[in-house]
Design a protein around this motif. Sequence first.
Motif, PDB file in Angstrom:
ATOM      1  N   GLY A   1      -5.976   9.345   5.719  1.00 15.34           N
ATOM      2  CA  GLY A   1      -4.572   8.995   5.643  1.00 15.34           C
ATOM      3  C   GLY A   1      -4.040   8.142   6.771  1.00 15.34           C
ATOM      4  O   GLY A   1      -2.984   7.522   6.623  1.00 15.34           O
TER       5      GLY A   1
ATOM      6  N   ALA B   1      -9.795   0.984   2.337  1.00 15.08           N
ATOM      7  CA  ALA B   1      -9.322   2.361   2.256  1.00 15.08           C
ATOM      8  C   ALA B   1     -10.529   3.278   2.076  1.00 15.08           C
ATOM      9  O   ALA B   1     -11.411   2.999   1.254  1.00 15.08           O
ATOM     10  CB  ALA B   1      -8.348   2.524   1.100  1.00 15.08           C
TER      11      ALA B   1
ATOM     12  N   TRP C   1      -8.754  11.304   1.336  1.00 16.69           N
ATOM     13  CA  TRP C   1      -8.446   9.935   1.774  1.00 16.69           C
ATOM     14  C   TRP C   1      -8.099   9.967   3.256  1.00 16.69           C
ATOM     15  O   TRP C   1      -7.328  10.825   3.702  1.00 16.69           O
ATOM     16  CB  TRP C   1      -7.274   9.380   0.967  1.00 16.69           C
ATOM     17  CG  TRP C   1      -6.577   8.195   1.571  1.00 16.69           C
ATOM     18  CD1 TRP C   1      -7.127   6.969   1.842  1.00 16.69           C
ATOM     19  CD2 TRP C   1      -5.208   8.118   1.979  1.00 16.69           C
ATOM     20  NE1 TRP C   1      -6.170   6.139   2.401  1.00 16.69           N
ATOM     21  CE2 TRP C   1      -4.988   6.820   2.491  1.00 16.69           C
ATOM     22  CE3 TRP C   1      -4.150   9.039   1.952  1.00 16.69           C
ATOM     23  CZ2 TRP C   1      -3.748   6.418   2.980  1.00 16.69           C
ATOM     24  CZ3 TRP C   1      -2.907   8.635   2.438  1.00 16.69           C
ATOM     25  CH2 TRP C   1      -2.722   7.332   2.945  1.00 16.69           C
TER      26      TRP C   1
ATOM     27  N   GLY D   1       0.811  -1.201   0.000  1.00 19.66           N
ATOM     28  CA  GLY D   1       0.000   0.000   0.000  1.00 19.66           C
ATOM     29  C   GLY D   1       0.850   1.258   0.000  1.00 19.66           C
ATOM     30  O   GLY D   1       1.713   1.428   0.858  1.00 19.66           O
ATOM     31  N   THR D   2       0.642   2.121  -0.986  1.00 16.65           N
ATOM     32  CA  THR D   2       1.275   3.433  -0.976  1.00 16.65           C
ATOM     33  C   THR D   2       0.181   4.491  -1.071  1.00 16.65           C
ATOM     34  O   THR D   2      -0.954   4.203  -1.429  1.00 16.65           O
ATOM     35  CB  THR D   2       2.276   3.593  -2.132  1.00 16.65           C
ATOM     36  OG1 THR D   2       1.580   3.400  -3.373  1.00 16.65           O
ATOM     37  CG2 THR D   2       3.394   2.571  -2.041  1.00 16.65           C
ATOM     38  N   ALA D   3       0.521   5.706  -0.755  1.00 13.39           N
ATOM     39  CA  ALA D   3      -0.487   6.761  -0.682  1.00 13.39           C
ATOM     40  C   ALA D   3      -1.102   7.045  -2.057  1.00 13.39           C
ATOM     41  O   ALA D   3      -0.407   7.014  -3.074  1.00 13.39           O
ATOM     42  CB  ALA D   3       0.132   8.025  -0.116  1.00 13.39           C
TER      43      ALA D   3
ATOM     44  N   ALA E   1      -4.566  13.503   1.466  1.00  7.22           N
ATOM     45  CA  ALA E   1      -4.736  12.846   2.760  1.00  7.22           C
ATOM     46  C   ALA E   1      -5.419  13.790   3.735  1.00  7.22           C
ATOM     47  O   ALA E   1      -5.148  14.994   3.751  1.00  7.22           O
ATOM     48  CB  ALA E   1      -3.381  12.409   3.306  1.00  7.22           C
TER      49      ALA E   1
ATOM     50  N   ARG F   1      -1.046   5.922  -7.616  1.00  6.53           N
ATOM     51  CA  ARG F   1      -0.408   6.085  -6.318  1.00  6.53           C
ATOM     52  C   ARG F   1       0.916   6.843  -6.438  1.00  6.53           C
ATOM     53  O   ARG F   1       1.440   7.038  -7.535  1.00  6.53           O
ATOM     54  CB  ARG F   1      -0.231   4.716  -5.678  1.00  6.53           C
ATOM     55  CG  ARG F   1      -1.572   3.957  -5.654  1.00  6.53           C
ATOM     56  CD  ARG F   1      -1.540   2.671  -4.898  1.00  6.53           C
ATOM     57  NE  ARG F   1      -0.536   1.754  -5.393  1.00  6.53           N
ATOM     58  CZ  ARG F   1      -0.145   0.669  -4.715  1.00  6.53           C
ATOM     59  NH1 ARG F   1      -0.696   0.391  -3.547  1.00  6.53           N
ATOM     60  NH2 ARG F   1       0.774  -0.134  -5.212  1.00  6.53           N
TER      61      ARG F   1
ATOM     62  N   ARG G   1      -4.141   2.051   3.188  1.00  8.96           N
ATOM     63  CA  ARG G   1      -3.719   2.621   1.913  1.00  8.96           C
ATOM     64  C   ARG G   1      -4.305   1.782   0.772  1.00  8.96           C
ATOM     65  O   ARG G   1      -4.352   0.553   0.875  1.00  8.96           O
ATOM     66  CB  ARG G   1      -2.194   2.659   1.819  1.00  8.96           C
ATOM     67  CG  ARG G   1      -1.555   3.578   2.860  1.00  8.96           C
ATOM     68  CD  ARG G   1      -0.062   3.684   2.677  1.00  8.96           C
ATOM     69  NE  ARG G   1       0.505   4.686   3.581  1.00  8.96           N
ATOM     70  CZ  ARG G   1       1.741   5.153   3.476  1.00  8.96           C
ATOM     71  NH1 ARG G   1       2.547   4.695   2.521  1.00  8.96           N
ATOM     72  NH2 ARG G   1       2.165   6.061   4.324  1.00  8.96           N
TER      73      ARG G   1
END
Length: 227
Positions: free
Chosen positions: A111, A122, A109, A68-70, A87, A153, A115
């Motif tokens: 944060g 998410a 999102w 998972g990345t932002a 975020a 992402r 993610r």
Amino acid sequence: MSASNRPAGSGRLLTGVAWATLLLGLWLWGRGITDGSGASSAPTTGDIAAVGRPHGVLLPAAHAPIKGTAPERIEIPSIGVRAPVVARGLDKAGGIDPPPFAKSQTVGWYGSGTRPGAAGAALLVGHVDTETKPAVFYGLSAARPGAKVRVVRTDGSVAEFTIDDVQVFTRKRFDARKAYGPRKDGRAELRLITCGGTFDRASHEYNANVVVSAYLTGEKPSAGKSA
């Protein structure tokens, strides 16, 4: 933020009781103490019906969770959404801080939560409209099971999700576990959330939330990463 103390022209999504219910549900769900009564059968969001999960729709197999990345951008081609993602944290009351009203075409999102692409759900929220025009999630209740959601992402990869459910939860029967919790253990999922139901011009509030559920079905690696 109530309608009475919002800046002029700041928009009407996620205001008053509907937004407070959404935040309270997230706060309670995050602490594992919510015990709601289930989804409502409320028929409309504005003028558009939410469809749930109709019979006969063939959905692809789930993809295993990925690192998972932002999120940086979300794309939902079927309803014309292509929007930046930012975020958002929790406010002093313990609720997620929504996107600024001045950025009605931006998606927020949570944060501190899952993610996109990682196991779990998410959470992404967006405005449905402002006082003068549609906002980023205006067409969310028109989304249909089988439609694709792409999350670009920050590492350049794209997590590809497939919608499997569209529901309207009224604030009186809001079930935070069903709205925010994973539908299947170990699966990577998304929740896309906006206001819905009926807009009451007298109180300046919506009486429900639209919650779209999607799950990971593919991944497109970044240009610098081998498949």
